[in-house]
Write a protein that holds these residues in place. Structure first.
Motif, mmCIF file in Angstrom:
data_model
loop_
_atom_site.group_PDB
_atom_site.id
_atom_site.type_symbol
_atom_site.label_atom_id
_atom_site.label_comp_id
_atom_site.label_asym_id
_atom_site.label_seq_id
_atom_site.Cartn_x
_atom_site.Cartn_y
_atom_site.Cartn_z
ATOM 1 N N GLU A 157 13.714 29.136 36.021
ATOM 2 C CA GLU A 157 13.176 29.959 34.940
ATOM 3 C C GLU A 157 13.563 29.317 33.608
ATOM 4 O O GLU A 157 14.719 28.960 33.393
ATOM 5 C CB GLU A 157 13.737 31.381 35.012
ATOM 6 C CG GLU A 157 13.274 32.189 36.216
ATOM 7 C CD GLU A 157 11.848 32.709 36.056
ATOM 8 O OE1 GLU A 157 11.335 32.698 34.911
ATOM 9 O OE2 GLU A 157 11.268 33.122 37.072
ATOM 10 N N ALA A 158 12.587 29.162 32.734
ATOM 11 C CA ALA A 158 12.842 28.678 31.377
ATOM 12 C C ALA A 158 12.605 29.857 30.443
ATOM 13 O O ALA A 158 11.482 30.367 30.340
ATOM 14 C CB ALA A 158 11.917 27.514 31.038
ATOM 15 N N THR A 159 13.659 30.312 29.777
ATOM 16 C CA THR A 159 13.598 31.514 28.956
ATOM 17 C C THR A 159 14.203 31.220 27.586
ATOM 18 O O THR A 159 14.870 30.193 27.388
ATOM 19 C CB THR A 159 14.391 32.658 29.603
ATOM 20 O OG1 THR A 159 15.804 32.399 29.451
ATOM 21 C CG2 THR A 159 14.063 32.797 31.093
ATOM 22 N N PRO A 160 14.025 32.116 26.615
ATOM 23 C CA PRO A 160 14.678 31.919 25.320
ATOM 24 C C PRO A 160 16.199 31.871 25.405
ATOM 25 O O PRO A 160 16.850 31.355 24.492
ATOM 26 C CB PRO A 160 14.205 33.135 24.506
ATOM 27 C CG PRO A 160 12.880 33.476 25.090
ATOM 28 C CD PRO A 160 13.043 33.224 26.568
ATOM 29 N N LEU A 161 16.782 32.366 26.498
ATOM 30 C CA LEU A 161 18.233 32.367 26.624
ATOM 31 C C LEU A 161 18.773 31.122 27.325
ATOM 32 O O LEU A 161 19.991 30.964 27.424
ATOM 33 C CB LEU A 161 18.701 33.627 27.362
ATOM 34 C CG LEU A 161 18.500 34.949 26.610
ATOM 35 C CD1 LEU A 161 19.024 36.114 27.437
ATOM 36 C CD2 LEU A 161 19.194 34.918 25.246
ATOM 37 N N ASN A 162 17.901 30.245 27.826
ATOM 38 C CA ASN A 162 18.415 28.986 28.385
ATOM 39 C C ASN A 162 17.642 27.768 27.881
ATOM 40 O O ASN A 162 17.664 26.715 28.502
ATOM 41 C CB ASN A 162 18.466 29.024 29.918
ATOM 42 C CG ASN A 162 17.090 29.046 30.574
ATOM 43 O OD1 ASN A 162 16.048 28.973 29.909
ATOM 44 N ND2 ASN A 162 17.078 29.141 31.898
ATOM 45 N N ALA A 221 20.301 27.519 23.865
ATOM 46 C CA ALA A 221 20.652 28.388 24.981
ATOM 47 C C ALA A 221 21.678 29.434 24.522
ATOM 48 O O ALA A 221 22.108 29.444 23.371
ATOM 49 C CB ALA A 221 21.185 27.560 26.143
ATOM 50 N N SER A 222 22.068 30.290 25.456
ATOM 51 C CA SER A 222 23.004 31.367 25.149
ATOM 52 C C SER A 222 23.880 31.647 26.351
ATOM 53 O O SER A 222 23.438 31.510 27.500
ATOM 54 C CB SER A 222 22.230 32.635 24.762
ATOM 55 O OG SER A 222 23.080 33.765 24.748
ATOM 56 N N LYS A 223 25.087 32.073 26.072
ATOM 57 C CA LYS A 223 25.966 32.479 27.165
ATOM 58 C C LYS A 223 25.450 33.731 27.858
ATOM 59 O O LYS A 223 25.927 34.099 28.939
ATOM 60 C CB LYS A 223 27.375 32.703 26.644
ATOM 61 C CG LYS A 223 27.502 33.805 25.609
ATOM 62 C CD LYS A 223 28.909 33.860 25.061
ATOM 63 C CE LYS A 223 29.027 34.889 23.936
ATOM 64 N NZ LYS A 223 30.399 34.861 23.341
ATOM 65 N N LEU A 224 24.467 34.403 27.273
ATOM 66 C CA LEU A 224 23.844 35.555 27.908
ATOM 67 C C LEU A 224 22.774 35.149 28.917
ATOM 68 O O LEU A 224 22.236 36.006 29.625
ATOM 69 C CB LEU A 224 23.226 36.481 26.854
ATOM 70 C CG LEU A 224 24.188 37.063 25.824
ATOM 71 C CD1 LEU A 224 23.441 37.917 24.817
ATOM 72 C CD2 LEU A 224 25.297 37.867 26.506
ATOM 73 N N GLY A 225 22.442 33.861 28.980
ATOM 74 C CA GLY A 225 21.476 33.391 29.959
ATOM 75 C C GLY A 225 21.985 33.580 31.370
ATOM 76 O O GLY A 225 23.191 33.517 31.632
ATOM 77 N N THR A 226 21.063 33.791 32.302
ATOM 78 C CA THR A 226 21.465 34.059 33.684
ATOM 79 C C THR A 226 21.503 32.810 34.549
ATOM 80 O O THR A 226 21.879 32.896 35.719
ATOM 81 C CB THR A 226 20.505 35.075 34.320
ATOM 82 O OG1 THR A 226 19.169 34.562 34.257
ATOM 83 C CG2 THR A 226 20.568 36.407 33.584
ATOM 84 N N GLY A 227 21.113 31.666 34.003
ATOM 85 C CA GLY A 227 21.144 30.434 34.782
ATOM 86 C C GLY A 227 20.728 29.268 33.931
ATOM 87 O O GLY A 227 20.218 29.439 32.810
#
Length: 295
Positions: A157-162, A221-227
């Motif tokens: 998954e590519a998301t704003p959090l990673n 990225a963010s430490k809130l990312g899930t992976g």
């Protein structure tokens, strides 16, 4: 990334790589995964109008999972992910996209010796590559059909959090509207221009592609990312224009193992402004591989 925990002797050993990822092949052909491409005319029109595509559910998840597993294995060993291109499957996945590439670039298109792989940690310190254009002088025809393309495949998954991809669509970019010569001004955004940015979250199996003058980058990225965000990319050009880089690679060819190593070494040097793999050990290894094996 810390210093590599593998030696030059290991890097140049087919047996080492085969043992590391036994589910993958080297100079064994591998399989071409079946792709489920949307209507080709629709993809071509999106490239013409917006400068990019983000098509979901194109590539089979089992094939994507094998590639992701290899990237994770290399990362766990401290080996830069770009070395995954020693394996056939990292080339074959792009062969499954031949109908799309031929639709935009013509049936005699070629692969460029330009590829990469990413493992972006879900931490505040990590990010994708900085804002840039893959080839600022890339030619776009009067009908907005490009002469070269980048193809980017998310393996997770590519998301704003990673660190998913962000672009400025062609209609909002002066480089396309006025065919301006590339300048530093065309790699910065400010004020109202910031509203033109478009995020491109994507799931494994998606096909992302853009013309090589498109302004884009990988997000913070963010430490809130899930992976992590794992992804791979290869660049392509029309076959009836002068080579944008050498050697051009026939899309149905599989380079010999040592040629792949040589290109990995070359790209570590060429992409130094973008990646953070700059330890003395990596620099020395990459230089040695390029010098000995680059085709």
């Amino acid at each position: 990334m810390t210093s590599p925990r593998f030696t030059a002797a290991e890097a140049t050993s087919v047996a080492f790589w085969r043992e590391l990822c036994p589910a993958l092949t080297i100079e064994g052909g591998g399989e071409i995964p079946p792709a489920r491409l949307p209507a080709l005319a629709t993809l071509r029109e999106a490239i013409r109008l917006e400068g990019y595509i983000n098509a979901p559910d194109v590539l089979p998840l089992p094939a994507i999972a094998r590639l992701r597993g290899a990237i994770e294995t290399l990362h766990g060993r401290g080996i830069p992910p770009a070395f995954a291109f020693v394996y056939d499957e990292f080339w074959q996945i792009f062969r499954s996209l031949a109908p799309y590439l031929a639709e935009v670039l013509g049936t005699d298109y070629r692969a460029l010796p330009a590829f990469w792989a990413w493992y972006v940690e879900p931490t505040d310190a990590a990010s994708g590559w900085v804002p840039h254009r893959d080839r600022p002088t890339a030619r776009i025809g009067p009908d907005n059909i490009p002469e070269s393309l980048s193809v980017w495949l998310p393996l997770t998954e590519a998301t704003p959090l990673n660190g998913c991809m962000y672009v400025v669509p062609a209609p909002w970019d002066d480089h396309f509207k006025h065919r301006e010569a590339p300048t530093q001004r065309l790699t910065t955004l400010e004020g109202a221009q910031l509203q033109n940015i478009r995020a491109l979250p994507a799931a494994p199996g998606a096909l992302l592609s853009w013309n090589q003058a498109l302004f884009h980058w990988g997000g913070r990225a963010s430490k809130l990312g899930t992976g992590p965000r794992c992804s791979i990319s290869v660049e392509f050009q029309r076959g009836d224009i002068a080579p944008l880089a050498s050697p051009l690679i026939h899309p149905e060819a599989l380079l010999p193992f040592r040629a792949r190593l040589g290109l990995v070494g070359h790209l570590f040097r060429a992409y130094t402004p973008f990646h953070r793999v700059t330890t003395p050990e990596i620099v020395a290894l990459a230089a040695a591989l390029e010098w000995k094996f680059r085709p």
